[in-house]
Design an enzyme around this catalytic site. Sequence first.
Site, PDB file in Angstrom:
ATOM      1  N   HIS A 130      47.435  31.371  48.553  1.00 31.66           N
ATOM      2  CA  HIS A 130      46.012  31.597  48.831  1.00 31.66           C
ATOM      3  C   HIS A 130      45.105  31.058  47.737  1.00 31.66           C
ATOM      4  O   HIS A 130      43.936  31.430  47.661  1.00 31.66           O
ATOM      5  CB  HIS A 130      45.752  33.088  49.050  1.00 31.66           C
ATOM      6  CG  HIS A 130      46.461  33.638  50.242  1.00 31.66           C
ATOM      7  ND1 HIS A 130      46.836  34.961  50.358  1.00 31.66           N
ATOM      8  CD2 HIS A 130      46.894  33.037  51.385  1.00 31.66           C
ATOM      9  CE1 HIS A 130      47.463  35.150  51.510  1.00 31.66           C
ATOM     10  NE2 HIS A 130      47.503  33.997  52.144  1.00 31.66           N
ATOM     11  N   CYS A 191      27.348  16.991  41.500  1.00 28.62           N
ATOM     12  CA  CYS A 191      26.610  16.545  42.693  1.00 28.62           C
ATOM     13  C   CYS A 191      25.610  17.572  43.211  1.00 28.62           C
ATOM     14  O   CYS A 191      24.895  17.296  44.175  1.00 28.62           O
ATOM     15  CB  CYS A 191      27.598  16.178  43.802  1.00 28.62           C
ATOM     16  SG  CYS A 191      28.406  17.623  44.572  1.00 28.62           S
ATOM     17  N   ASN A 254      59.297  47.264  48.397  1.00 27.09           N
ATOM     18  CA  ASN A 254      57.919  47.670  48.645  1.00 27.09           C
ATOM     19  C   ASN A 254      57.873  49.165  48.892  1.00 27.09           C
ATOM     20  O   ASN A 254      58.793  49.731  49.483  1.00 27.09           O
ATOM     21  CB  ASN A 254      57.351  46.935  49.864  1.00 27.09           C
ATOM     22  CG  ASN A 254      55.847  47.089  50.003  1.00 27.09           C
ATOM     23  OD1 ASN A 254      55.096  46.628  49.144  1.00 27.09           O
ATOM     24  ND2 ASN A 254      55.395  47.726  51.066  1.00 27.09           N
TER      25      ASN A 254
END
Length: 282
Positions: A130, A191, A254
């Site tokens: 991500h 820019c 987990n």
Amino acid sequence: MLPNELSRPALSSAVEYSIDLVRARIQDLSVVALTGAGISTDSGIPDYRGEGKVTRHPMVFDQFVGSTSAQRRYWSRSFVGWSRIAQAKPNQGHVALASAEHSGKALGVITQNVDGLHQVAGSRRVVDLHGRLDRVICLSCKNTISRHELDLQLTRLNPSVSKSSDFEFTPDGDAEVPDSESFKFPGCSFCGGVLKPDVVFFGETVPVETVEQSMALVDSAEALLVAGTSLAVNSGLRFVKHAYKQGKPIVIVNIGPTKGDEFASAKIEGNTSLVLERLLNG
């Protein structure tokens, strides 16, 4: 001393037994790890879904690019939240994976996190699924700068804004702060384009090349180790399903259920910092 080293409870005998069984099964197999926010909680970064979870107020990509006020809201909150992410240190879970890679046990890490702690711990082959919160990209010219450099600019533009640690913050560096209509933020110095953290926002898709790189890493391994993620979104779950179709052992570490439990060869309900250290290097 690692964060929370003294306050973490010891692993139960049942978890220790599970670790012994799993270690015996995968000790001769090369593994790749898939990690999520749960692996960073012992570094002081909260989870979205586990114990101590925080409320999520995600910025959607179309909202960010379509509104100057949304950009102002994001950067005013991130200005506070980023400082907490930047100060975080790797914990035993990150170090265990880095050590396993150095010894040849682990081939690398695919992480859903944007905190960069795997690299800080010493992992060399990391796919940031991500993106990375410590990078900022211009949406027009694609030039990138460090988040530290942007933070210096934001500090100069907003000298009276506090980075109080009392504000709630999230794994992606957002912070629960009052809206600031007067907050100033710069455009691209090259820019003048819109600057955005180099992470995947809601409404964006993970770049194809990143997915392919991750799939190749799973293909090269003999087992998949999932740590600290509920696999609630497909960006991570797809790799579990891919490994399952290949008949590879899948070990999930987990606390709480995950969407990948049905595909797991083994599930260890325990603190990732302690479990990974003993599972990989014990």
